[in-house]
Design a protein around this motif. Sequence first.
Motif: not given
Length: 133
Positions: A61-87
Amino acid sequence: GGHTMSDLGAAQLKEAAMEGYFATVDRKALDAVLGMFVPDATLCVQTTNQTYEGRDSGIRGMFEGFFEAYASVSHDDIEIVVDPSRQRVAAQFVAVRTTPDGGEERASNCNFFHFADGKIAHMWIYMSDDISL
Protein backbone atom coordinates in the motif's frame (compact mmCIF):
# COMPACT_ATOMS: atom_id res chain seq x y z
CA GLY A 1 23.27 -14.33 14.99
CA GLY A 2 24.62 -17.42 13.24
CA HIS A 3 25.38 -17.60 9.57
CA THR A 4 23.22 -19.44 7.10
CA MET A 5 23.88 -20.49 3.55
CA SER A 6 21.50 -17.81 2.36
CA ASP A 7 23.58 -14.96 3.82
CA LEU A 8 24.57 -12.44 1.16
CA GLY A 9 28.18 -11.44 0.64
CA ALA A 10 29.28 -7.80 0.45
CA ALA A 11 28.89 -7.56 -3.34
CA GLN A 12 25.49 -9.29 -3.18
CA LEU A 13 24.27 -6.93 -0.47
CA LYS A 14 25.33 -3.92 -2.52
CA GLU A 15 23.65 -5.34 -5.64
CA ALA A 16 20.46 -6.09 -3.69
CA ALA A 17 20.26 -2.48 -2.56
CA MET A 18 21.34 -0.86 -5.84
CA GLU A 19 19.77 -3.09 -8.49
CA GLY A 20 17.19 -4.90 -6.42
CA TYR A 21 15.76 -2.00 -4.47
CA PHE A 22 16.76 1.46 -5.74
CA ALA A 23 16.71 0.63 -9.46
CA THR A 24 13.33 -1.11 -9.26
CA VAL A 25 11.80 1.73 -7.22
CA ASP A 26 13.09 4.21 -9.81
CA ARG A 27 11.34 2.14 -12.51
CA LYS A 28 8.18 2.02 -10.37
CA ALA A 29 8.26 -1.76 -10.84
CA LEU A 30 5.95 -2.57 -7.94
CA ASP A 31 6.09 -6.37 -8.17
CA ALA A 32 9.89 -6.34 -8.43
CA VAL A 33 10.16 -3.99 -5.44
CA LEU A 34 7.84 -6.16 -3.35
CA GLY A 35 9.78 -9.24 -4.44
CA MET A 36 12.78 -7.86 -2.54
CA PHE A 37 10.95 -8.20 0.80
CA VAL A 38 10.19 -11.23 2.97
CA PRO A 39 6.43 -11.75 3.46
CA ASP A 40 6.38 -10.46 7.06
CA ALA A 41 8.73 -7.52 6.43
CA THR A 42 8.37 -4.16 8.14
CA LEU A 43 9.16 -0.76 6.68
CA CYS A 44 9.48 2.17 9.06
CA VAL A 45 9.53 5.80 7.96
CA GLN A 46 11.23 7.29 11.02
CA THR A 47 10.68 10.88 9.95
CA THR A 48 6.90 10.58 10.13
CA ASN A 49 6.85 7.74 12.66
CA GLN A 50 4.92 5.46 10.30
CA THR A 51 5.43 1.71 10.23
CA TYR A 52 4.14 -0.45 7.38
CA GLU A 53 3.80 -4.14 8.11
CA GLY A 54 3.60 -7.04 5.68
CA ARG A 55 4.93 -7.16 2.13
CA ASP A 56 1.54 -7.75 0.53
CA SER A 57 -0.45 -5.40 2.76
CA GLY A 58 1.16 -2.40 4.44
CA ILE A 59 4.32 -2.21 2.33
CA ARG A 60 2.43 -2.77 -0.93
CA GLY A 61 0.00 0.00 0.00
CA MET A 62 2.82 2.40 0.81
CA PHE A 63 4.55 1.89 -2.54
CA GLU A 64 1.26 2.05 -4.47
CA GLY A 65 0.54 5.43 -2.91
CA PHE A 66 4.10 6.65 -3.43
CA PHE A 67 4.18 5.65 -7.11
CA GLU A 68 0.77 7.26 -7.66
CA ALA A 69 1.75 10.52 -5.98
CA TYR A 70 4.82 11.20 -8.13
CA ALA A 71 5.32 11.34 -11.88
CA SER A 72 8.83 10.01 -11.38
CA VAL A 73 11.27 9.20 -8.60
CA SER A 74 15.01 8.73 -8.65
CA HIS A 75 17.71 7.94 -6.14
CA ASP A 76 20.90 9.84 -7.02
CA ASP A 77 24.45 9.99 -5.62
CA ILE A 78 23.94 6.80 -3.64
CA GLU A 79 26.63 6.05 -1.06
CA ILE A 80 26.42 2.52 0.36
CA VAL A 81 28.01 0.82 3.34
CA VAL A 82 27.52 -2.94 3.75
CA ASP A 83 28.05 -5.18 6.77
CA PRO A 84 27.94 -8.81 5.58
CA SER A 85 28.48 -10.23 9.07
CA ARG A 86 25.22 -8.63 10.22
CA GLN A 87 23.42 -8.64 6.83
CA ARG A 88 23.00 -4.89 7.00
CA VAL A 89 23.12 -2.14 4.39
CA ALA A 90 23.15 1.62 4.99
CA ALA A 91 22.56 3.95 2.07
CA GLN A 92 22.70 7.73 1.87
CA PHE A 93 21.32 9.38 -1.25
CA VAL A 94 19.51 12.29 -2.83
CA ALA A 95 15.86 11.49 -3.49
CA VAL A 96 14.46 13.42 -6.44
CA ARG A 97 10.69 13.31 -6.78
CA THR A 98 8.81 14.88 -9.70
CA THR A 99 5.23 15.87 -8.91
CA PRO A 100 2.44 15.42 -11.48
CA ASP A 101 2.50 19.17 -12.21
CA GLY A 102 6.21 19.05 -13.01
CA GLY A 103 7.52 20.37 -9.71
CA GLU A 104 10.61 18.82 -8.21
CA GLU A 105 11.27 17.83 -4.61
CA ARG A 106 14.78 16.95 -3.47
CA ALA A 107 15.63 15.38 -0.14
CA SER A 108 18.77 13.98 1.43
CA ASN A 109 17.72 10.60 2.79
CA CYS A 110 19.12 7.52 4.46
CA ASN A 111 17.80 3.98 4.17
CA PHE A 112 18.83 1.15 6.47
CA PHE A 113 18.19 -2.43 5.37
CA HIS A 114 18.31 -5.64 7.40
CA PHE A 115 18.41 -8.72 5.19
CA ALA A 116 17.27 -12.23 6.08
CA ASP A 117 17.44 -15.17 3.67
CA GLY A 118 18.63 -12.79 0.97
CA LYS A 119 15.63 -10.48 1.19
CA ILE A 120 14.74 -7.31 3.08
CA ALA A 121 13.26 -8.17 6.47
CA HIS A 122 13.31 -4.69 8.01
CA MET A 123 13.88 -1.29 6.50
CA TRP A 124 14.09 2.19 7.98
CA ILE A 125 13.85 5.42 5.99
CA TYR A 126 15.08 8.77 7.34
CA MET A 127 14.24 11.87 5.30
CA SER A 128 15.44 15.44 5.38
CA ASP A 129 11.91 16.54 4.51
CA ASP A 130 8.67 15.29 5.96
CA ILE A 131 6.58 14.09 3.05
CA SER A 132 4.10 11.48 4.11
CA LEU A 133 4.51 8.22 2.20
